[in-house]
Design a protein around this motif. Structure first.
Motif, PDB file in Angstrom:
ATOM      1  N   GLU A   1       4.939   0.896  -0.713  1.00 16.74           N
ATOM      2  CA  GLU A   1       3.328   1.070  -0.357  1.00 16.74           C
ATOM      3  C   GLU A   1       2.827   1.843  -1.823  1.00 16.74           C
ATOM      4  OE1 GLU A   1       2.253   3.421   3.353  1.00 16.74           O
ATOM      5  OE2 GLU A   1       2.525   4.949   1.804  1.00 16.74           O
ATOM      6  N   ASN A   2       1.482   1.258  -1.977  1.00 17.68           N
ATOM      7  CA  ASN A   2       0.697   2.029  -3.108  1.00 17.68           C
ATOM      8  C   ASN A   2      -0.562   2.444  -2.555  1.00 17.68           C
ATOM      9  OD1 ASN A   2       2.164   1.385  -5.645  1.00 17.68           O
ATOM     10  ND2 ASN A   2       2.229  -0.792  -4.691  1.00 17.68           N
ATOM     11  N   GLN A   3      -0.910   3.387  -2.766  1.00 15.90           N
ATOM     12  CA  GLN A   3      -2.238   4.155  -2.455  1.00 15.90           C
ATOM     13  C   GLN A   3      -2.897   4.636  -3.655  1.00 15.90           C
ATOM     14  OE1 GLN A   3      -2.509   6.758   1.334  1.00 15.90           O
ATOM     15  NE2 GLN A   3      -0.542   7.033   0.590  1.00 15.90           N
ATOM     16  N   LEU A   4      -4.264   3.880  -3.639  1.00 18.90           N
ATOM     17  CA  LEU A   4      -5.144   4.727  -4.819  1.00 18.90           C
ATOM     18  C   LEU A   4      -6.404   5.220  -3.935  1.00 18.90           C
ATOM     19  CD1 LEU A   4      -6.071   4.832  -7.613  1.00 18.90           C
ATOM     20  CD2 LEU A   4      -7.199   2.499  -7.351  1.00 18.90           C
TER      21      LEU A   4
ATOM     22  N   LEU B   1     -12.775   6.877  -1.251  1.00 15.71           N
ATOM     23  CA  LEU B   1     -12.398   5.554  -0.718  1.00 15.71           C
ATOM     24  C   LEU B   1     -10.670   5.621  -0.962  1.00 15.71           C
ATOM     25  CD1 LEU B   1     -13.324   2.669  -0.182  1.00 15.71           C
ATOM     26  CD2 LEU B   1     -13.329   2.410  -2.803  1.00 15.71           C
ATOM     27  N   ARG B   2     -10.069   4.881  -0.063  1.00 19.70           N
ATOM     28  CA  ARG B   2      -8.792   4.705  -0.253  1.00 19.70           C
ATOM     29  C   ARG B   2      -8.307   3.278   0.039  1.00 19.70           C
ATOM     30  NH1 ARG B   2      -5.531   7.274   4.361  1.00 19.70           N
ATOM     31  NH2 ARG B   2      -6.243   5.399   5.495  1.00 19.70           N
ATOM     32  N   PHE B   3      -7.612   2.657  -0.969  1.00 16.71           N
ATOM     33  CA  PHE B   3      -7.095   1.332  -1.016  1.00 16.71           C
ATOM     34  C   PHE B   3      -5.599   1.321  -1.119  1.00 16.71           C
ATOM     35  CE2 PHE B   3      -5.782  -2.633  -3.408  1.00 16.71           C
ATOM     36  CZ  PHE B   3      -6.256  -3.401  -2.680  1.00 16.71           C
ATOM     37  N   GLU B   4      -5.065   0.571  -0.158  1.00 21.24           N
ATOM     38  CA  GLU B   4      -3.737   0.724  -0.113  1.00 21.24           C
ATOM     39  C   GLU B   4      -2.965  -0.805   0.187  1.00 21.24           C
ATOM     40  OE1 GLU B   4      -0.418   2.368   3.558  1.00 21.24           O
ATOM     41  OE2 GLU B   4      -2.172   3.501   3.076  1.00 21.24           O
ATOM     42  N   THR B   5      -2.025  -0.947  -0.368  1.00 25.07           N
ATOM     43  CA  THR B   5      -1.295  -2.209  -0.046  1.00 25.07           C
ATOM     44  C   THR B   5       0.230  -2.022   0.428  1.00 25.07           C
ATOM     45  OG1 THR B   5      -0.037  -2.362  -2.461  1.00 25.07           O
ATOM     46  CG2 THR B   5      -2.276  -3.240  -2.032  1.00 25.07           C
ATOM     47  N   ASP B   6       0.746  -2.627   1.608  1.00 21.85           N
ATOM     48  CA  ASP B   6       2.099  -2.210   2.008  1.00 21.85           C
ATOM     49  C   ASP B   6       2.791  -3.571   2.231  1.00 21.85           C
ATOM     50  OD1 ASP B   6       3.828  -1.236   3.524  1.00 21.85           O
ATOM     51  OD2 ASP B   6       2.616  -0.300   4.897  1.00 21.85           O
ATOM     52  N   TRP B   7       3.796  -3.622   1.568  1.00 18.22           N
ATOM     53  CA  TRP B   7       4.761  -4.903   1.661  1.00 18.22           C
ATOM     54  C   TRP B   7       6.056  -4.409   2.193  1.00 18.22           C
ATOM     55  CZ3 TRP B   7       3.570  -9.012  -2.357  1.00 18.22           C
ATOM     56  CH2 TRP B   7       4.243 -10.252  -1.938  1.00 18.22           C
ATOM     57  N   GLU B   8       6.769  -5.398   3.048  1.00 16.16           N
ATOM     58  CA  GLU B   8       7.886  -5.116   3.667  1.00 16.16           C
ATOM     59  C   GLU B   8       8.763  -6.287   3.832  1.00 16.16           C
ATOM     60  OE1 GLU B   8       6.995  -4.228   7.772  1.00 16.16           O
ATOM     61  OE2 GLU B   8       6.137  -2.228   7.402  1.00 16.16           O
ATOM     62  N   PHE B   9      10.131  -6.074   3.228  1.00 17.04           N
ATOM     63  CA  PHE B   9      10.926  -7.269   3.153  1.00 17.04           C
ATOM     64  C   PHE B   9      12.240  -6.839   3.469  1.00 17.04           C
ATOM     65  CE2 PHE B   9      10.186  -5.126  -0.881  1.00 17.04           C
ATOM     66  CZ  PHE B   9      11.362  -5.086  -1.381  1.00 17.04           C
TER      67      PHE B   9
END
Length: 236
Positions: free
Chosen positions: A45-48, A228-236
């Motif tokens: 997870e990345n949050q900016l 402003l919050r931009f988030e990417t979430d990757w599950e594997f």
């Protein structure tokens, strides 16, 4: 269904009133924690988080790696960086965390869990702590999560912070979620700052990442302006 939802709402309210909090460093928004351990699954997870330029607090960047070792337990590490006006983006803390699900929201009317973490100051090596108390309700297309956080500053365990956050999402189908989130700080740095705003989540493909965008407005004068919050979430 109405009685179940009413009971769930009361339980969530009790969780918030009893623990009183969620995380908002310097009054800034952060993610709301949920109970979603899938055995063997790893999540990145990345949050900016961006704050309006006129505010003295700048960007907050967080990268979290979590791995579910069982249906009840996730282990993770989180790297937090902060930019204050006039300086570059600098690593501030490293957090070692574990998330334990006490009641699974898929099985109980209200899911309950706890996420303690040890916070390490990247410069001095001083230790602090941060503990999330998590309540979550899943009912049809709706997912409601409440967090209460107790924190202590690295190297100053008597410097205690209390924070709160609440989020409600609705699944619109096609891997799209629309939510509403609110939170703030009660005690400690940023005390008295509260914010709220809409959140949009879009999943990119069956096995692709999820992208999230949230815009938050200040509810009090002590909140650090629009965020402003931009988030990417990757599950594997």
């Amino acid at each position: 269904m109405a009685s179940r939802c009413a009971g769930a709402a009361l339980a969530l309210g009790a969780a918030i009133c009893t623990c009183m909090p969620a995380y908002a460093e310097n009054g800034q928004v952060d993610q709301v924690e949920r109970l979603d351990a899938e055995p063997g699954e790893t999540e990145i997870e990345n949050q900016l988080i961006l704050v309006r330029r006129a505010d003295p607090h700048g960007e907050l960047l967080k990268t979290t790696f979590e791995h579910a070792v069982s249906e009840r337990m996730q282990l993770g590490i989180e790297f937090s960086s902060q930019r204050v006006q006039g300086t570059g983006l600098e690593l501030t803390t490293i957090g070692l965390q574990a998330t334990w699900t006490l009641l699974d929201p898929e099985e109980a009317p209200v899911g309950l869990g706890i996420q303690p973490s040890l916070e390490i100051d990247s410069t001095s090596g001083a230790l602090g702590s941060e503990t999330f108390f998590i309540a979550e309700v899943r009912e049809g297309p709706f997912d409601i999560a409440a967090n209460a956080i107790l924190s202590t500053e690295p190297g100053a365990w008597d410097d205690v912070g209390l924070f709160w956050a609440l989020r409600a999402d609705r699944d619109l189908g096609g891997r799209v979620l629309l939510g509403l989130e609110a939170g703030g700080s009660l005690i400690g740095e940023g005390a008295g700052s509260h914010f709220a705003g809409p959140v949009l989540v879009v999943g990119l493909g069956e096995d692709g990442p999820a992208l999230e965008l949230g815009l938050f407005a200040p509810l009090t004068d002590r909140a650090p302006g629009f965020q402003l919050r931009f988030e990417t979430d990757w599950e594997f």
